[in-house]
Design a protein around this motif. Structure first.
Motif, short mmCIF file in Angstrom:
data_model
loop_
_atom_site.label_atom_id
_atom_site.label_comp_id
_atom_site.label_asym_id
_atom_site.label_seq_id
_atom_site.Cartn_x
_atom_site.Cartn_y
_atom_site.Cartn_z
N LYS A 60 0.77 -0.98 0.73
CA LYS A 60 0.01 0.05 -0.25
C LYS A 60 0.80 1.65 -0.06
O LYS A 60 0.46 2.19 -0.35
CB LYS A 60 -0.78 -0.30 0.87
N TYR A 151 -2.76 4.72 -1.13
CA TYR A 151 -3.64 3.74 -1.07
C TYR A 151 -4.88 4.09 -1.11
O TYR A 151 -5.96 3.44 -1.52
CB TYR A 151 -3.42 2.72 -0.67
N ASP A 152 -5.39 4.11 0.07
CA ASP A 152 -6.33 4.43 0.94
C ASP A 152 -7.48 5.88 -0.41
O ASP A 152 -8.49 5.40 -0.11
CB ASP A 152 -6.61 4.86 2.20
N THR A 156 -10.99 1.51 -6.32
CA THR A 156 -10.47 0.16 -6.55
C THR A 156 -10.08 -0.34 -8.55
O THR A 156 -8.77 -0.78 -8.66
CB THR A 156 -12.12 -0.93 -6.80
N GLN A 198 -7.34 -8.63 -2.10
CA GLN A 198 -6.94 -7.96 -1.00
C GLN A 198 -7.85 -6.11 -1.70
O GLN A 198 -8.66 -6.03 -0.65
CB GLN A 198 -5.82 -7.78 -0.81
N VAL A 199 -7.65 -5.49 -3.11
CA VAL A 199 -8.25 -4.62 -2.52
C VAL A 199 -9.84 -4.76 -3.13
O VAL A 199 -10.56 -3.16 -2.40
CB VAL A 199 -7.68 -4.36 -4.77
N ASP A 202 -10.79 -4.29 0.72
CA ASP A 202 -9.98 -3.16 0.75
C ASP A 202 -11.26 -2.33 0.71
O ASP A 202 -11.34 -1.44 1.24
CB ASP A 202 -8.95 -2.31 0.51
N LYS A 203 -11.86 -2.10 -0.56
CA LYS A 203 -12.23 -0.50 -1.08
C LYS A 203 -13.62 -0.69 -0.98
O LYS A 203 -14.89 0.00 -1.32
CB LYS A 203 -11.80 -0.35 -2.74
N THR A 208 -15.90 -9.21 3.72
CA THR A 208 -15.18 -9.18 4.11
C THR A 208 -14.16 -11.14 3.98
O THR A 208 -13.58 -11.41 4.58
CB THR A 208 -15.53 -9.86 5.90
#
Length: 471
Positions: A60, A151-152, A156, A198-199, A202-203, A208
């Motif tokens: 990240k 990254y945050d 996506t 993972q992306v 995260d987005k 989960t």
């Protein structure tokens, strides 16, 4: 000038990246309003650092960069009014603070961050925006603001476009099933599968677990193995569709969130007091809502896991008194429970519905109705309505469905049926539903010697991968 400004901004900036404002600084771009803000028009302003290209394990920190965006210095007392007037000019990305502190911490002023795709200079304000600034005595002078992006702050598709090799498809789409994101990755994406998972997690709030469907069929029950790409391995999902709650183990049953409209369409045709036979019921997307409408349901599925969750969902939605469940082969269900109930039902007044939602194979099961009531006196007072699903690659899928259903029944359905388009499942492949009243010539036929296979067709396993058991 304003038109040329917008054209130039659009031509220079190709990729947008959302940002979150971090403590930083700004300086005046020029004492002369109308001068283009320095750095804002740089070609790669909104692209992640090139070093992330080819990354297979998510780092990240590698996405962090600082860019320069235009800002407008506005008196605090009119900040809300100015914001309303500049809705189309400000940064609109989710998570971006459009109003930030003045560099010197002067509480009398704030900075409004503008969209660099549009606001290359003060001349890019529309006439209405410029008039609003004058009315509030706000200078249209633009300032540079250094914005730290991480990254945050990326979407996506922006992350994946930056990582995957140039020129390859970037597929970030997925089906959501409760807390699970279900993907169908292509071969060229498999090298990056864990990063993609993972992306996505995260987005996407609430996700989960991210899984990818493999090409290996797990059993005779039309299940595909699920490979966990990211997150927990909890496959028991809870979803809500058309106001009804369902729970099931997504790795062991089939669920298609794209069929909610079709489920509702058919259920709306069922009235209180009617009887429905759900031949391939799955976990109950037709059964449960129909029972909630007051219908009496006979629901069947060959998969023991689907059968278990079907019972669970009946209890969960408090309709178990209206639902009788069976764990049988489709033909056994038609020639068993359905056959036993049908003689009395065809003499009654309430509607009788037979739902057959197994698109790759359901048409082949229609032959089970031939001569089903051959030992009963013919009666056509209240014949069942059949809803049978199928896939078609034909240029005329409606005609194809009628032809195949007629062949399986041994009775022509031309002008005696309707065909409904459900959805396109692949290029040149449509899911269709043929609806017809089961002919008495089929039900009460005495001359048809039926072969009763002990299990579903051997061809079933060959077609499982194509069917994906869309319920």
């Amino acid at each position: 000038m304003r038109i040329l400004c917008r054209i130039f901004a659009s031509a220079q900036i190709h990729c947008k990246i959302p940002g979150i404002v971090q403590p930083s600084h700004f300086h005046s771009a020029s004492a002369c309003s109308g001068l283009t803000v320095k750095s804002v028009m740089e070609h790669k302003l909104y692209r992640p650092p090139p070093e992330v290209r080819g990354m297979t394990s998510l780092d990240k920190d590698a996405f962090t960069q600082t860019i320069t965006v235009p800002a407008l210095r506005v008196p605090t007392v009119v900040i809300n009014k100015v914001m309303k007037s500049l809705k189309k000019a400000t940064i609109q990305r989710p998570g971006v603070s459009r109003v930030v502190q003045d560099k010197e911490g002067n509480s009398d002023f704030r900075l409004i961050l503008l969209d660099p795709n549009r606001m290359a200079s003060s001349s890019c304000f529309s006439d209405a925006e410029a008039e609003a600034l004058r009315s509030f005595s706000v200078s249209d002078e633009l300032h540079n603001f250094e914005l730290k992006l991480t990254y945050d702050n990326l979407k996506t598709e922006e992350v994946l476009e930056a990582v995957l090799p140039e020129g390859q498809d970037v597929t970030s789409g997925f089906s959501r099933v409760g807390h699970i994101a279900h993907m169908n990755l292509r071969d060229h994406q498999l090298l990056y599968k864990n990063l993609i998972g993972q992306v996505i997690m995260d987005k996407t709030p609430g996700i989960t677990c991210v899984v990818n469907k493999t090409n290996t069929i797990d059993s005779t029950y039309r299940n595909f193995k699920m490979e966990v790409l990211a997150g927990e391995e909890n496959m028991v999902a809870k979803v809500k569709e058309n106001g009804v709650t369902y729970e099931f183990d997504f790795s062991r049953v089939y669920w298609n969130p794209r069929l909610s409209t079709e489920h509702e369409r058919v259920v709306q045709l069922v009235k209180r007091g009617d009887t429905m036979f759900d031949v391939f019921a799955g976990v109950g997307p037709f059964t449960i809502p129909a029972a909630r409408r007051g219908a009496n349901i006979f629901a069947n599925d060959l998969n023991p896991e689907s059968y278990r969750w079907l019972q669970h969902n009946s209890r969960l939605n408090k309709v178990e008194s209206r639902v009788r469940t069976f764990n049988l082969d489709g033909r056994e269900f038609i020639r068993g429970p359905l056959k036993q109930e049908l003689p009395a039902l065809v003499k009654g007044g309430a509607g009788v519905h037979v739902v057959m939602n197994l698109p790759a194979l359901a048409l082949e099961f229609l032959d089970a109705f031939r001569g089903l009531l051959k030992n009963e006196p013919p009666c056509d007072l209240n014949l069942p309505t059949v809803y049978c699903y199928g896939f078609s690659k034909d240029e005329d899928p409606g005609a194809d469905m009628v032809k195949r259903a007629s062949s399986s029944l041994g009775f022509p359905l031309e002008n005696k049926s309707t065909v409904h388009f459900v959805r396109n499942v692949a290029p040149n492949k449509d899911m269709m539903c043929i609806r017809f009243t089961l002919p008495k010539e089929v039900l009460f036929c005495k001359n048809d010697e039926l072969q009763e296979p002990s299990e579903e067709p051997a061809s079933k396993k060959q077609k499982c991968e194509e069917s994906n058991h869309s319920k």
